[in-house]
Design a protein around this motif. Structure first.
Motif, PDB file in Angstrom:
ATOM      1  N   LEU A  20       4.029   9.702  15.218  1.00 42.65           N
ATOM      2  CA  LEU A  20       3.565  10.100  13.888  1.00 42.65           C
ATOM      3  C   LEU A  20       3.680   8.956  12.880  1.00 42.65           C
ATOM      4  N   ILE A  21       4.724   8.160  12.987  1.00 49.38           N
ATOM      5  CA  ILE A  21       4.908   7.073  12.012  1.00 49.38           C
ATOM      6  C   ILE A  21       4.055   5.852  12.340  1.00 49.38           C
ATOM      7  N   GLN A  22       3.443   5.844  13.514  1.00 47.20           N
ATOM      8  CA  GLN A  22       2.592   4.701  13.869  1.00 47.20           C
ATOM      9  C   GLN A  22       1.106   5.063  13.876  1.00 47.20           C
ATOM     10  N   GLY A  23       0.809   6.275  13.443  1.00 46.52           N
ATOM     11  CA  GLY A  23      -0.608   6.675  13.424  1.00 46.52           C
ATOM     12  C   GLY A  23      -1.170   6.913  14.806  1.00 46.52           C
TER      13      GLY A  23
ATOM     14  N   GLN B  87       8.768   2.467   8.658  1.00 52.74           N
ATOM     15  CA  GLN B  87       8.618   3.375   9.807  1.00 52.74           C
ATOM     16  C   GLN B  87       9.986   3.744  10.370  1.00 52.74           C
ATOM     17  N   THR B 102       2.250  11.226   6.410  1.00 54.21           N
ATOM     18  CA  THR B 102       3.154  10.102   6.629  1.00 54.21           C
ATOM     19  C   THR B 102       2.476   8.721   6.581  1.00 54.21           C
ATOM     20  N   PRO B 103       1.354   8.522   7.270  1.00 51.66           N
ATOM     21  CA  PRO B 103       0.742   7.192   7.201  1.00 51.66           C
ATOM     22  C   PRO B 103       0.436   6.753   5.767  1.00 51.66           C
ATOM     23  N   ILE B 106       3.682   6.073   3.807  1.00 51.84           N
ATOM     24  CA  ILE B 106       4.328   4.810   4.184  1.00 51.84           C
ATOM     25  C   ILE B 106       3.585   3.627   3.549  1.00 51.84           C
TER      26      ILE B 106
END
Lengths: 775, 154
Positions: A20-23, B87, B102-103, B106
């Protein structure tokens, strides 16, 4: 398990997060099978209108358009599924595309299928629909006046249903009272607004006669059974996948027109069909929550003892029901007594049709409404009796020795210690200091207010018989030949983090590392038939199913180990990746070695099959009843009506916690949503039934700069309803927060003699209330 | 029309309709689906990307406006296997639930820290006011950004 838990109870970081945090996660709109066509819908701009004619000729020849569907082509699709009804409810049939009339703004009339997303939208705008606008029904009270316009021409009135619940004798309770307090209150219609709008991608393979439906849902199996039924397809030819789902909050606990429509069209055309909701469509056509206006009467003795509580309420159904529209209002009735000993209660509800989208489950779903009116009335009564809001609450709590506690609404609260949660909150907030600060501030012309909410909620939905079916949850646990474990859950989390917490549950029981456990959910071809994630049931019911399936696998592994070690299976222990004999620990093997024994099956224990895979369907014996106390300190600017939250202290008792990190996250988010309802959120409609604020530009929902830091504490009163002792946490924050925030604002305004303002407490509304008193 | 654009350090050329929004070029043409669409009115910030190192809402930028520019999306933030401090901290502090915001969150935070290396909680809350999260109540997001800023100062 014999050993102390290593993983259960630990604040372990989520295993869902790296993607999720890296797309790298995949939500519905992120899938693009070759040849995908896009669907766009021409929707009614009117609250109510006759359709004189529909002309699709221009749309049909627009560039890239492949097909156009109206009512005529789609009338074979079954209507939108409806459940959870009460006796004698009128049940209007919600067609997939409108025929002669539209009954709410946003109701779809024509579906256009085109090669591109932009092309489909362009062509939908070319559809020419000749409407004859009609008077719309917007206001709940006006809807029941004689001579009101009607939502449904073929019904006598706008009355959808009449339902009531009663315990004890309210009339007698009121006679017995020293004082009677009354108030009229509104729980405004609000929009759930999951950040990912709904979306569906349907792909039928004619050669295999098999359909895959990716949909942003909380209930994939319900979607499969019901949508397959709507389009007349055997459900075992349909695979429903809930991929990454970007929030639900109840709004995706439903079966929507677009799902059946996409499934129908892909079967007609044999190519993938995608529809993704825009935010404006989301406001118009995804269910709303709350929507109650009612009058409350409460009787009390001079010492604060409640003798009676009555709620006569109008419930806004919208034009058609969705899956659980009616059932949600009944939850309000069940939770009417809240955390108090109220012998005499009564709720009389009248469901009202309006020319709006349906209301249905929104985080809390019926319980926030009950908690709000009750907690507001507690404060109103406290003012009337000259009591402290804390003391009036204490006066009516059951003692912890009285649990399981039977309420006048017919429920049995599993466990609780309401005094303890209140004490803990008072201590954390330093209540006397808060009151002193308020006193001081008033001398300086500043308006501080302290608000309480002592709540109990009904969670872990729930025993099947009590829910009208499907209160269980399923899980399958497989230990692989290499000693890794896989959990297949019928629950369908969408942000809650059960990929981590279920791994914790399995790791502890099998004595392995949580990183060696993979959790799979949301794919009807892969997981056992499941109910889904809603009603704070994911861990409580779904996690309990995991416990039992895990224990069955463990027992089977113990048999293989016992055979190997020539020991008793009851003497086999699992710890740190080893399987050994408790009374002779030198007899030990690696967990993976024992797993391999079961798969190699060269030797089998008596009456034992090869393999390590067990399924359990967990049926809870009761609901669970989490509770707590929220205390809020606000400051109101009397010149602008603006409300600032200075402190927020919450003590929540959710039973045992599997992962406190995730529990806190749930409570934070719940408080934010409940605060949004208290201060900002409300769907507004014009006379014609058009929403006036159907975009993020016009609908206020909480932003980071409008919320305080939450101070969270817990008490832990486990439940014996399930093996985890967990009570559920998805909705606690939402339920506890709304009345606490409103009570704090009203307390701040008490010098003006203000005793109630209806939500949402927007600055204008607060300012007007002050101005009225000053005048 | 032809658009030349550098995405996450790679020069690419696309042939798109002139009206194509940057977010749709990224998602549909470049296949980078980490950038999300959640409101189409530039309020929610789920579509936030860096355009020449400046955070923009890509649902209200035409792809044509990005001609010749460098775009950084969430997919380009990590340095190989090494997660970006933001991240890492969103993971560490449980700053996400459903992950849809989230993207964008961030990337907005990235710009915030670039312009203010040591933001207070209040400055963070103000800085992410243009990004909506419906799940977390923002507290863990604020903590994650604060911790990432500290990590980036070290």
């Amino acid at each position: 398990m014999a050993q102390a838990p290593k993983f259960i109870g630990a604040p372990i970081k989520r295993r869902d997060d790296p993607r999720l945090i890296q797309g790298l996660a995949h939500y519905v709109d992120d899938f693009n099978p070759p040849g995908t066509l896009h669907m766009a819908l021409a929707r009614s701009p009117y609250g109510k209108a006759n359709i004189r004619s529909v002309d699709v000729s221009k749309a049909a020849v627009a560039e890239g358009v492949v097909a156009v569907y109206t009512y005529e082509e789609t009338k074979g699709i079954g209507p939108v599924p409806v459940g959870g009804l009460v006796p004698d409810a009128k049940v209007p049939v919600q067609p997939i595309l409108a025929d002669k009339q539209v009954l709410f703004a946003g109701e779809p009339v024509v579906a256009v299928i085109a090669e591109t997303r932009y092309g489909a939208s362009d062509a939908a705008a070319l559809v020419e629909i000749d409407y004859e606008p009609l008077d719309a029904v917007v206001d709940l009270e006006a809807a029941l006046e004689p001579g009101s316009p009607k939502v449904h021409d073929d019904y006598e009135s706008n009355e959808a249903f009449v339902w009531g619940i009663a315990g004890g004798d309210v009339e007698a309770g009121l006679k017995e009272a020293d004082v009677i307090v009354k108030e009229k209150m509104t729980n405004a219609r609000v929009a759930p607004l999951a950040l990912e709008p709904r979306g569906v991608l349907a792909h039928y393979l004619p050669g295999e006669d098999k359909m895959t439906l990716w949909t942003s849902t909380q209930v994939p199996h319900k979607v499969r059974t019901l949508v397959a039924g709507q389009i007349g397809m055997p459900e075992n030819r349909m695979r429903v996948i809930a991929p990454e789902v970007g929030g639900g909050f109840g709004s995706k606990l439903n079966i929507y027109r677009e799902e059946a429509l996409a499934a129908f069209v892909t079967r007609e055309l044999g190519v993938p069909i995608k529809w993704v909701e825009s935010r404006s469509e989301n406001f118009l056509t995804t269910i709303h929550g709350r929507g109650q206006v009612g009058e409350i009467e409460m009787g009390l003795k001079n010492d604060g003892t409640i003798t009676a509580f009555r709620y006569n309420v109008l419930a806004d159904c919208g034009a058609y029901y969705q899956l659980l529209t009616v059932a949600i209002f009944t939850l309000t009735g069940l939770m009417l007594p809240g955390p108090y000993k109220i012998a005499n209660i009564e709720m009389n509800a009248t469901g009202v049709f309006t020319n709006k989208v349906a209301t249905d489950a929104y985080r809390g779903a019926g319980r926030p409404e009950a908690t709000y009116i009750l907690e507001r009335m507690m404060d109103i009564a406290a003012v009337e009796l000259g009591m402290d809001p804390v003391e009036i609450r204490r006066k009516n709590f059951p003692d912890k020795s009285e649990f399981p506690f039977s309420t006048s609404a017919g429920l049995s609260y599993d466990s609780g210690d309401y005094h303890l949660a209140l004490d803990r909150a008072l201590e954390a907030a330093d209540y006397p200091a808060m009151r002193a600060e308020q006193e001081e501030a008033r001398k300086d012309g500043r308006y501080l207010g302290i608000g309480f909410s002592t709540y109990v909620e009904i969670c872990g939905m729930g025993p099947s018989a009590a829910l009208g079916g499907q209160g269980w949850e399923s899980a399958r646990v497989r230990v692989e030949p290499t000693g890794k474990a896989t959990v297949f859950s019928g629950a369908s989390p969408h942000g809650q983090g059960q990929q981590t917490s279920f791994a914790q549950i399995v790791a502890d029981g099998l004595g392995i590392d949580a990183n060696d456990v993979t959790v799979v959910h949301g794919d009807t071809d892969v997981v056992p038939y499941g109910v889904g994630t809603f009603g704070s049931r994911g861990t409580v019911v779904g996690g309990s199913a995991v416990v039992y399936a895990r224990d069955k696998v463990r027992a089977k592994m113990a048999k293989f180990a016992a055979m190997e070690f020539e020991a008793d299976a009851n003497d086999i222990e699992f710890e740190d990746g080893r399987v050994f004999v408790r009374s002779a620990p030198e007899k030990s093997a690696g967990f993976a070695d024992v797993a391999m024994m079961a798969y190699s099956a060269i030797a089998l224990p008596e009456d034992t099959e090869p393999g390590l895979e067990e399924t359990h369907f967990f049926e809870p014996s009761n609901f669970t009843f989490p509770f707590g106390t929220h205390i809020v300190l606000t400051e109101v600017d009397p010149e602008t009506g603006d409300v600032e939250i200075l402190r927020y202290v919450a003590v929540d008792d959710v039973g045992n916690m599997i992962n406190p990190l995730l529990v806190h996250g749930q409570i934070h988010g719940g408080i934010a949503q409940g605060t949004g309802q208290a201060l900002e959120e409300e769907m507004l409609y014009g006379e014609g039934g058009q929403p006036l604020n159907a975009s993020f530009m016009h609908y206020a929902l909480p932003k980071a700069n409008r919320l305080p830091r939450f101070e969270l504490l817990h008490t832990t009163t486990p439940t014996d309803v399930n093996p985890l002792g967990a009570k559920g946490v998805g909705e606690a924050g939402t339920i506890g927060s709304t009345p606490a925030v409103v009570n704090a604002v009203i307390d701040a305004l008490s010098p003006f003699g203000i005793t109630h303002i209806d939500m949402p407490l927007r600055p204008e509304r607060v300012w007007r209330a002050i101005a009225e008193k000053r005048a | 029309m032809e658009i030349n654009i550098s995405i996450n350090g790679e020069s690419r050329t696309f042939d798109v309709e002139p009206r194509t929004l940057l977010v749709h070029l990224l998602r549909d043409n470049a296949g980078l689906t980490g950038t999300h669409v959640a409101c189409e009115t530039s309020i929610c910030g789920a579509c936030t990307v860096l355009l020449d190192d400046k955070a923009v809402k890509s649902c209200t930028v035409l792809a044509a406006q990005a001609q010749g520019c460098e775009v950084t999306t969430i997919e380009g933030l990590a340095n190989g296997d090494q997660l970006h401090p933001l991240q890492e901290q969103f993971w560490e502090k449980h700053g996400l639930q459903c992950g849809f915001c989230t993207p964008g969150m961030i990337l907005t935070a990235n710009q915030l820290i670039a312009s203010n290396a040591d933001p207070t909680d209040e400055e963070i809350r103000h800085g992410i006011e243009g990004n909506i999260c419906r799940c977390t109540g923002y507290q863990n997001i604020v903590d994650a950004i604060s911790a990432a800023a500290a990590q980036m100062r070290d």
